[in-house]
Design a protein around this motif. Structure first.
Motif, PDB file in Angstrom:
ATOM      1  N   UNK A 142      -9.725   1.199   9.324  1.00 47.11           N
ATOM      2  CA  UNK A 142      -8.672   1.903  10.093  1.00 47.11           C
ATOM      3  C   UNK A 142      -7.549   2.387   9.166  1.00 47.11           C
ATOM      4  N   UNK A 143      -7.112   1.493   8.298  1.00 43.80           N
ATOM      5  CA  UNK A 143      -6.010   1.860   7.397  1.00 43.80           C
ATOM      6  C   UNK A 143      -6.476   2.902   6.375  1.00 43.80           C
ATOM      7  N   UNK A 144      -7.711   2.787   5.942  1.00 42.02           N
ATOM      8  CA  UNK A 144      -8.234   3.761   4.981  1.00 42.02           C
ATOM      9  C   UNK A 144      -8.271   5.161   5.596  1.00 42.02           C
ATOM     10  N   UNK A 145      -8.686   5.233   6.840  1.00 42.47           N
ATOM     11  CA  UNK A 145      -8.724   6.539   7.514  1.00 42.47           C
ATOM     12  C   UNK A 145      -7.310   7.068   7.759  1.00 42.47           C
ATOM     13  N   UNK A 146      -6.388   6.146   8.040  1.00 46.86           N
ATOM     14  CA  UNK A 146      -4.987   6.573   8.227  1.00 46.86           C
ATOM     15  C   UNK A 146      -4.434   7.165   6.926  1.00 46.86           C
ATOM     16  N   UNK A 163      -6.949  13.724   0.868  1.00 43.85           N
ATOM     17  CA  UNK A 163      -7.706  13.922  -0.377  1.00 43.85           C
ATOM     18  C   UNK A 163      -9.000  14.694  -0.125  1.00 43.85           C
ATOM     19  N   UNK A 164      -9.716  14.288   0.906  1.00 39.03           N
ATOM     20  CA  UNK A 164     -11.016  14.904   1.184  1.00 39.03           C
ATOM     21  C   UNK A 164     -10.835  16.280   1.812  1.00 39.03           C
ATOM     22  N   UNK A 165      -9.995  16.310   2.838  1.00 39.49           N
ATOM     23  CA  UNK A 165      -9.855  17.545   3.629  1.00 39.49           C
ATOM     24  C   UNK A 165      -9.167  18.660   2.844  1.00 39.49           C
ATOM     25  N   UNK A 166      -8.167  18.310   2.093  1.00 35.61           N
ATOM     26  CA  UNK A 166      -7.340  19.353   1.462  1.00 35.61           C
ATOM     27  C   UNK A 166      -7.695  19.628   0.007  1.00 35.61           C
ATOM     28  N   UNK A 167      -8.395  18.705  -0.607  1.00 35.65           N
ATOM     29  CA  UNK A 167      -8.680  18.902  -2.039  1.00 35.65           C
ATOM     30  C   UNK A 167     -10.182  19.023  -2.304  1.00 35.65           C
ATOM     31  N   UNK A 168     -10.939  17.975  -1.953  1.00 39.66           N
ATOM     32  CA  UNK A 168     -12.355  17.965  -2.345  1.00 39.66           C
ATOM     33  C   UNK A 168     -13.152  19.005  -1.553  1.00 39.66           C
ATOM     34  N   UNK A 169     -12.929  19.069  -0.262  1.00 37.33           N
ATOM     35  CA  UNK A 169     -13.714  19.985   0.577  1.00 37.33           C
ATOM     36  C   UNK A 169     -13.512  21.461   0.202  1.00 37.33           C
ATOM     37  N   UNK A 223       0.877  -1.176   0.000  1.00 31.47           N
ATOM     38  CA  UNK A 223       0.000   0.000   0.000  1.00 31.47           C
ATOM     39  C   UNK A 223       0.909   1.220   0.000  1.00 31.47           C
ATOM     40  N   UNK A 224       0.843   1.988  -1.054  1.00 31.12           N
ATOM     41  CA  UNK A 224       1.850   3.030  -1.287  1.00 31.12           C
ATOM     42  C   UNK A 224       1.854   4.131  -0.236  1.00 31.12           C
ATOM     43  N   UNK A 225       0.714   4.374   0.380  1.00 31.54           N
ATOM     44  CA  UNK A 225       0.623   5.489   1.323  1.00 31.54           C
ATOM     45  C   UNK A 225       1.132   5.123   2.714  1.00 31.54           C
ATOM     46  N   UNK A 226       1.456   3.854   2.918  1.00 28.51           N
ATOM     47  CA  UNK A 226       1.877   3.414   4.253  1.00 28.51           C
ATOM     48  C   UNK A 226       3.390   3.226   4.305  1.00 28.51           C
ATOM     49  N   UNK A 227       3.911   3.133   5.515  1.00 25.62           N
ATOM     50  CA  UNK A 227       5.324   2.790   5.663  1.00 25.62           C
ATOM     51  C   UNK A 227       5.480   1.276   5.497  1.00 25.62           C
ATOM     52  N   UNK A 272     -17.694  -3.573   3.550  1.00 22.83           N
ATOM     53  CA  UNK A 272     -18.188  -2.969   4.797  1.00 22.83           C
ATOM     54  C   UNK A 272     -17.126  -2.020   5.379  1.00 22.83           C
ATOM     55  N   UNK A 273     -15.863  -2.462   5.373  1.00 21.45           N
ATOM     56  CA  UNK A 273     -14.789  -1.624   5.919  1.00 21.45           C
ATOM     57  C   UNK A 273     -14.657  -0.318   5.157  1.00 21.45           C
ATOM     58  N   UNK A 274     -14.711  -0.401   3.865  1.00 16.14           N
ATOM     59  CA  UNK A 274     -14.587   0.812   3.047  1.00 16.14           C
ATOM     60  C   UNK A 274     -15.803   1.712   3.224  1.00 16.14           C
ATOM     61  N   UNK A 275     -16.958   1.095   3.368  1.00 11.01           N
ATOM     62  CA  UNK A 275     -18.158   1.900   3.599  1.00 11.01           C
ATOM     63  C   UNK A 275     -18.067   2.613   4.948  1.00 11.01           C
ATOM     64  N   UNK A 276     -17.529   1.913   5.935  1.00 10.01           N
ATOM     65  CA  UNK A 276     -17.406   2.530   7.267  1.00 10.01           C
ATOM     66  C   UNK A 276     -16.496   3.756   7.218  1.00 10.01           C
ATOM     67  N   UNK A 277     -15.304   3.571   6.661  1.00 11.38           N
ATOM     68  CA  UNK A 277     -14.361   4.702   6.631  1.00 11.38           C
ATOM     69  C   UNK A 277     -14.882   5.808   5.709  1.00 11.38           C
ATOM     70  N   UNK A 278     -15.456   5.404   4.576  1.00  7.74           N
ATOM     71  CA  UNK A 278     -15.988   6.389   3.639  1.00  7.74           C
ATOM     72  C   UNK A 278     -17.133   7.183   4.254  1.00  7.74           C
ATOM     73  N   UNK A 279     -17.954   6.501   5.060  1.00  6.21           N
ATOM     74  CA  UNK A 279     -19.078   7.194   5.694  1.00  6.21           C
ATOM     75  C   UNK A 279     -18.592   8.225   6.698  1.00  6.21           C
ATOM     76  N   UNK A 280     -17.546   7.873   7.432  1.00  2.00           N
ATOM     77  CA  UNK A 280     -16.985   8.835   8.397  1.00  2.00           C
ATOM     78  C   UNK A 280     -16.551  10.103   7.656  1.00  2.00           C
ATOM     79  N   UNK A 281     -15.843   9.900   6.551  1.00  2.00           N
ATOM     80  CA  UNK A 281     -15.355  11.050   5.776  1.00  2.00           C
ATOM     81  C   UNK A 281     -16.510  11.821   5.141  1.00  2.00           C
ATOM     82  N   UNK A 282     -17.468  11.069   4.620  1.00  2.00           N
ATOM     83  CA  UNK A 282     -18.589  11.723   3.938  1.00  2.00           C
ATOM     84  C   UNK A 282     -19.436  12.519   4.920  1.00  2.00           C
ATOM     85  N   UNK A 283     -19.676  11.969   6.096  1.00  2.00           N
ATOM     86  CA  UNK A 283     -20.470  12.697   7.106  1.00  2.00           C
ATOM     87  C   UNK A 283     -19.737  13.987   7.478  1.00  2.00           C
TER      88      UNK A 283
END
Lengths: 390, 224
Positions: free
Chosen positions: B12-16, B23-29, A266-270, B97-108
Motif C-alpha cells: 500500500x505504501x509503495x503504491x502511494x 517514477x513509472x508513470x512519468x519517467x519510465x513509461x 520514509x522520505x516520500x511520506x509525510x 511479497x509486499x514489494x512484489x505485489x505493488x511492483x506487479x501492479x505497476x509492471x502490469x
C-alpha cells in the motif's frame, strides 16, 4: 515525589554504596518520625530505578504509613536461563473493610479470584484497623526456554478498590527483573577489519548506560551489535534474553528502539504517514498516533512531507514512533545533537519512560559530560575497547 | 500483525509513493514509448517489416524498461529503512511479497500501456481471440519480472553499484520470461499451442516466488 512515593506515603532515601558497578546498595525507608522502618539491600542486577527501589522498600516496610499494606514474595532463582520464576505482583488495598470479606481468608481468596482473575495466587493478606490488603503473584511462569524468559516479566499493578469494588489501576507495570544486555568478550569485524574487541558489558533493567568515545571508536557499531543488526564475530552476547548471532534475535527486535545518526523515515511520506506506516507494520494501535503526535509537538506539522521538515521534526517523529512501540531496550546514537531544548527534553522523557517501565537505555556520544548528566554509569570506548569511567 | 497484513501495508505504501513520485508513470513509461517509436524510424518506411517486428520490439522494450520498473524499489531501499523494518518486526518474506505485489501492479500497468502503444505504432497481425492469451502472458511475465527485480534488489542490498549489479542479475535470469512471453505471441500467430509457454511462465513465477520467500531472511541478514 514519585507516584510510588505518593502511593506508599513513605520517604525513601539512598544510603550506602554507589548505584552502579558491582557494589550493593542499601535503601532506607523512613516513616513520619524519620525512624528507619526497613532496610533493604539490593544486588547489582537492580540498577538505578528509584521507583523500583521505592517499591521494594515498600514491600519490606509494609508501607504502613500510607495505609497500604503490601507483602510480596520476590522469587528470582538463577535456574535455567536466568530467573526460575517471574511474578506479576498485584497489590490491592481496601481502605474500608466491606462486610463480604468478614476477615475470612476464603472469602478474600474468592474475591481475589473474581476481581483479579488470578485464582489461587494470594501470597499474603494483611488485616489492619483501616482495611485489608492482599498481595499475590499472578501469571507465574516457570522459565524453561529463552522464549519464556523474553516474554515473562515482573510488573507491579498497584490498585485501589473504589466503593463499588471495581479495581482502578493507579500504576501499571513497574519493572522487569533481569539483565537486558550481556556481552562476554564480544568482538565485531566489518570488511575484515576488527571494529570492536573483547567487549564485556552488562546492562540491567532500568539502567541508563552512557558510552563515550571519539569518532571512529566503534560507538555506532556497538549500538548496532546491541540492536542485533550486527552479529558478533567472536565472543558471546545476549540482548533481552536472545543470543546474539542466532535466530533468537528475530523475536526480540520489536522490543528494541534505535535512534541512529540519521532519522529513519520514509522520505516520500509525510510525518503522519511515516508514523502510521510504522505503527501498522509494528501491529500497534493506530488510534494512538494523534496522541503521540501531540505529545511530541507535531500535531500541527504532521502533514508536512519529510523534505519539508527540519531535522528536529524528524527526530520528534522518531520519538513519537518510540512512544507507540515502547521499546524495552532504547539505543541512542548521538540522539541529542542538533536538537533544541524542547526536543532534548523529549528524548529525556523517552529515557525516563523506558527505565520506569523496566527497560534499559544505552546511549553513545562523543561528549562524556553530556552522558554523565543522564546515565547512571558511563563507559569510554576507544579503538573498539570499553573502559569504565564513572 | 500477520504476514499478509505486513505485506499489504508495504504494498500500500509503495503504491502511494509511486502515485506521489510517479517514477513509472512519468519517467519510465514515456521513455519506453519513445523507444518503441524509435524502432520504426530506424527501420524506415518498410511497413511489412514494422508489422512483423512489432511483437519482438514489444518484448525487447518491455524487458529492458521493465527492468527499471522492477528495480526501482531497490534503488530507494536505504539501509536505515531496512533496519527500521527489522526493528519493527517486519518479516523479510512479507516485505518481499509486499514489494512484489505493488511492483506487479505497476509492471502490469506498464506492460499493458506498452502493448497498446505497440498496436498503435506497429499494427501487428494477430489471430482472432488473441487478447485473452496475450494479456495472460503479459500478466505472468510482469509478475515474474517483478519477483526477479525484487530478488535481485535483495541480493545486491548493501553493495555499492547495486543498481548496475541488480540489472546484470535480472537480464540473464529474465530469459525464460522473455521466451515464454514472446513465444506465446508467436504461437498464436502460427496457430500452435501456447500451453507450453504459459506453463514455462507459471513455473518461472512460482520458482522465483519460492526463492524470494525462502531467501528473504538470509539475504537480509547477509546485507548488514
Amino acid at each position: 515525589m514519585t507516584a510510588l512515593d505518593h502511593a506508599f506515603g513513605t520517604d525513601q532515601r539512598l544510603v550506602g554504596g554507589p548505584w552502579g558497578g558491582h557494589h550493593q546498595r542499601t535503601v532506607e525507608t523512613t516513616g513520619e518520625d524519620a525512624e528507619p522502618v526497613a532496610r533493604l539491600t539490593l544486588g547489582p542486577a537492580d540498577e538505578a530505578s528509584r521507583e523500583r527501589v521505592a517499591f521494594e522498600a515498600g514491600i519490606a516496610s509494609g508501607c504502613r504509613h500510607g495505609g497500604v499494606e503490601i507483602r510480596a514474595r520476590w522469587d528470582d532463582h538463577v535456574e535455567g536461563v536466568r530467573h526460575g520464576f517471574t511474578h506479576e505482583i498485584v497489590a490491592v488495598h481496601q481502605p474500608d473493610l466491606p462486610p463480604v470479606f468478614d476477615q475470612d481468608h476464603g472469602d478474600v481468596e474468592r474475591w481475589w479470584a473474581t476481581q483479579c482473575g488470578c485464582g489461587d495466587a494470594v501470597d499474603s493478606l494483611a488485616y489492619h484497623p483501616t482495611g485489608i490488603s492482599a498481595v499475590g503473584a499472578v501469571g507465574r511462569a516457570p522459565v524453561t526456554r529463552v522464549d519464556d524468559y523474553v516474554r515473562a516479566h515482573t510488573s507491579l499493578k498497584l490498585m485501589t478498590l473504589s466503593d463499588n469494588l471495581s479495581l482502578t489501576p493507579r500504576r501499571m507495570r513497574l519493572d522487569e527483573v533481569g539483565t537486558h544486555v550481556e556481552l562476554e568478550d564480544a568482538g565485531v569485524s566489518l570488511g575484515g577489519q576488527t571494529i570492536l574487541r573483547d567487549l564485556t558489558l552488562s546492562v540491567g533493567a532500568a539502567e541508563v548506560l552512557g558510552i563515550a568515545g571519539p569518532n571512529g571508536s566503534g560507538k555506532t557499531t556497538l549500538l548496532r551489535l546491541l540492536a542485533t543488526l550486527t552479529a558478533p564475530a567472536k565472543g558471546t552476547g545476549r540482548v533481552l534474553g536472545a543470543a546474539l548471532g542466532t535466530p533468537e534475535v528475530y523475536g526480540i527486535r520489536r522490543e528494541i528502539g534505535l535512534v541512529g545518526h540519521i532519522p529513519t523515515v520514509v522520505e516520500e511520506l509525510t510525518l503522519r504517514e511515516n508514523l502510521d506506516h510504522a505503527t501498522r507494520l509494528f501491529g500497534g494501535d493506530t488510534a494512538r498516533i494523534e496522541r503521540a503526535l501531540q505529545v511530541v509537538g507535531l500535531a500541527e506539522a504532521a502533514d508536512r512531507k519529510v523534505e519539508q521538515s527540519s531535522y528536529g521534526m524528524l527526530r520528534r517523529t522518531e520519538a513519537a514512533r518510540l512512544l507507540i512501540t515502547r521499546p524495552r531496550l532504547l539505543l541512542l546514537d548521538e540522539a541529542f545533537s542538533g536538537l533544541d531544548v524542547d526536543a532534548q527534553q523529549l528524548i529525556d522523557a523517552l529515557i525516563t519512560r523506558t527505565t520506569e517501565n523496566g527497560g534499559a537505555v544505552v546511549m553513545v556520544s562523543h561528549d562524556a559530560a553530556h552522558l554523565a548528566e543522564r546515565a547512571g554509569r558511563v563507559m569510554a570506548i576507544s579503538a573498539g575497547r570499553l573502559d569504565l569511567v564513572a | 500483525m500477520t504476514f499478509w497484513d505486513q505485506a499489504i501495508e508495504i504494498s500500500r505504501v509503495d503504491l502511494r509513493i509511486e502515485r506521489r513520485m510517479g517514477d513509472v508513470l512519468r519517467i519510465i513509461l514515456p521513455f519506453a514509448v519513445i523507444a518503441l517509436l524509435v524502432f520504426p524510424l530506424a527501420l524506415g518506411v518498410d511497413l511489412s517489416a514494422i508489422t512483423q517486428l512489432g511483437p519482438a520490439v514489444f518484448w525487447a522494450i518491455g524487458v529492458l524498461f521493465g527492468m527499471q520498473v522492477a528495480l526501482r524499489q531497490a534503488a530507494d531501499d536505504r539501509p536505515e529503512r531496512r533496519d527500521l523494518y527489522a526493528l519493527l518486526g517486519v518479516d523479510p518474506a512479507a516485505r518481499f511479497v509486499g514489494r512484489t505485489m505493488s511492483g506487479s501492479v505497476l509492471m502490469v500497468g506498464f506492460m499493458i500501456v506498452l502493448l497498446v502503444a505497440t498496436f498503435v505504432l506497429y499494427s501487428p497481425r494477430l489471430p482472432s481471440g488473441w487478447p485473452g492469451p496475450v494479456i495472460l502472458a503479459v500478466l505472468l511475465t510482469s509478475v515474474g519480472m517483478t519477483e526477479l527485480g525484487t530478488l535481485a534488489g535483495e541480493v545486491t542490498a548493501g553493495l555499492r553499484s547495486r543498481t548496475v549489479l541488480a540489472s546484470l542479475i535480472v537480464a540473464p535470469l529474465a530469459i525464460p520470461l522473455v521466451i515464454g512471453g514472446s513465444q506465446t505471441l508467436e504461437s498464436l500467430t502460427r496457430n500452435t499451442s501456447i500451453l507450453p509457454w504459459l506453463l514455462l511462465l507459471v513455473a518461472t513465477d512460482l520458482a522465483l516466488a519460492v526463492a524470494g520467500v525462502a531467501l528473504a531472511r538470509p539475504l537480509e541478514e547477509a546485507s548488514r
